[in-house]
Design a protein around this motif. Structure first.
Motif, PDB file in Angstrom:
ATOM      1  N   CYS A   1      -3.473   3.752   7.354  1.00  0.00           N
ATOM      2  CA  CYS A   1      -3.686   2.517   8.097  1.00  0.00           C
ATOM      3  C   CYS A   1      -5.060   1.916   7.798  1.00  0.00           C
ATOM      4  O   CYS A   1      -5.199   0.689   7.676  1.00  0.00           O
TER       5      CYS A   1
ATOM      6  N   ASN B   1      -4.826   0.215   4.623  1.00  0.00           N
ATOM      7  CA  ASN B   1      -4.115  -1.047   4.839  1.00  0.00           C
ATOM      8  C   ASN B   1      -5.066  -2.131   5.322  1.00  0.00           C
ATOM      9  O   ASN B   1      -5.028  -3.278   4.845  1.00  0.00           O
TER      10      ASN B   1
ATOM     11  N   ASN C   1       0.813  -1.224   0.000  1.00  0.00           N
ATOM     12  CA  ASN C   1       0.000   0.000   0.000  1.00  0.00           C
ATOM     13  C   ASN C   1       0.844   1.272   0.000  1.00  0.00           C
ATOM     14  O   ASN C   1       0.644   2.171   0.818  1.00  0.00           O
TER      15      ASN C   1
ATOM     16  N   TYR D   1       0.811  -3.588   7.008  1.00  0.00           N
ATOM     17  CA  TYR D   1       1.183  -4.820   6.322  1.00  0.00           C
ATOM     18  C   TYR D   1       2.635  -4.713   5.852  1.00  0.00           C
ATOM     19  O   TYR D   1       3.049  -3.657   5.378  1.00  0.00           O
TER      20      TYR D   1
ATOM     21  N   SER E   1      -5.688  -5.510   3.161  1.00  0.00           N
ATOM     22  CA  SER E   1      -4.928  -6.661   3.645  1.00  0.00           C
ATOM     23  C   SER E   1      -5.459  -7.251   4.956  1.00  0.00           C
ATOM     24  O   SER E   1      -5.144  -8.399   5.283  1.00  0.00           O
TER      25      SER E   1
END
Length: 284
Positions: free
Chosen positions: A252, A255, A99, A264, A259
């Motif tokens: 975040c 993220n 990311n 990650y 994921s």
């Protein structure tokens, strides 16, 4: 959280134009700096700069894009242009979970709508601006030894990265920006200490570009945040603190969406049980 493409590009372009129209003093100041920059360089200097840039740009033409570019950079950018953040997409290709915000920025400037095929210009533009700045420092200082050494080192460094110029590479911008910040701090230490907001913003943003630059970014950010608080600039301290938390927080959240992890592939920060979460074994 939504597709990033030419619609956002035109939106930010409109905001930028509006800003410069409304801020006449800053516009004039910038224009005067550009004119001063132009006056200090002769025709020979322009030819030298153009020659260097042409060499850098022609060098990688014969090469193939790096593996990371083909395997997940370009697919990620294409997905970003057409679709919003998709839950669990890192399960398709685990490296998409990294990311990098570089991929988000690149989605703004592919000009796919105009050229049909995408171009990746962000890292090239930033690298060339830093190179021209370094060359300008050498000329205006009349070849001062420390600026000349900096220019030579920067030229070698850019040459080593030029293979990736016509493709994508998440390391280019963090490396070039880090080198620029260090160089500015060495050349203008007293001036740089006053540019708190600039350095904190850049340092925090480096974290979202490349996780391996987190240590450097946090050290720089905390150093300037400390000086803001020490100098009792509470308004600036509050603003940059909220901005930093918001920037990293949104990164975040993205993220987590793609994921299942806050950062990650740091699987130790495992706070969620989403069914789209990338298996821990892959993160290792």
């Amino acid at each position: 959280f939504f597709p990033v493409n030419h619609y956002q590009f035109f939106f930010f372009l409109f905001i930028s134009i509006l800003y410069w129209i409304l801020n006449k003093s800053e516009r004039n100041d910038m224009w005067n700096k550009i004119k001063l920059f132009g006056k200090k360089l002769s025709l020979l200097h322009y030819i030298l700069v153009a020659s260097f840039l042409i060499i850098f740009l022609l060098y990688p033409i014969a090469g193939l894009p790096p593996l990371d570019s083909l395997s997940y950079h370009i697919p990620s950018i294409t997905w970003i242009e057409y679709y919003p953040a998709t839950p669990g997409i890192a399960n398709i290709e685990e490296r998409i979970g990294f990311n990098s915000n570089y991929l988000l920025i690149s989605g703004l400037f592919t000009f796919r709508f105009l050229l049909n095929d995408p171009v990746y210009l962000v890292h090239i533009l930033i690298t060339m601006l830093v190179f021209i700045w370094s060359f300008y420092e050498v000329i205006t200082s009349k070849f001062e030894i420390k600026r000349l050494i900096l220019f030579v080192l920067l030229t070698i460094f850019i040459w080593s990265l030029s293979f990736y110029f016509f493709s994508t590479w998440t390391d280019t911008i963090p490396n070039i920006v880090t080198l620029y910040i260090v160089a500015k701090a060495l050349l203008y230490p007293s001036v740089q200490k006053k540019k708190h907001l600039f350095h904190i913003s850049i340092a925090v943003y480096l974290l979202t570009l490349k996780l391996s630059f987190a240590a450097f970014g946090l050290i720089i950010a905390l150093f300037f945040i400390y000086h803001l608080y020490k100098d009792k600039q509470y308004r600036s301290f509050s603003f940059i603190s909220v901005f930093s938390i918001l920037l990293v927080g949104l990164w975040c959240v993205r993220n987590i969406i793609i994921s299942g992890y806050m950062i990650y592939p740091v699987h130790q920060l495992d706070f969620f049980t989403f069914d789209w979460k990338v298996p821990e074994a892959i993160c290792m």
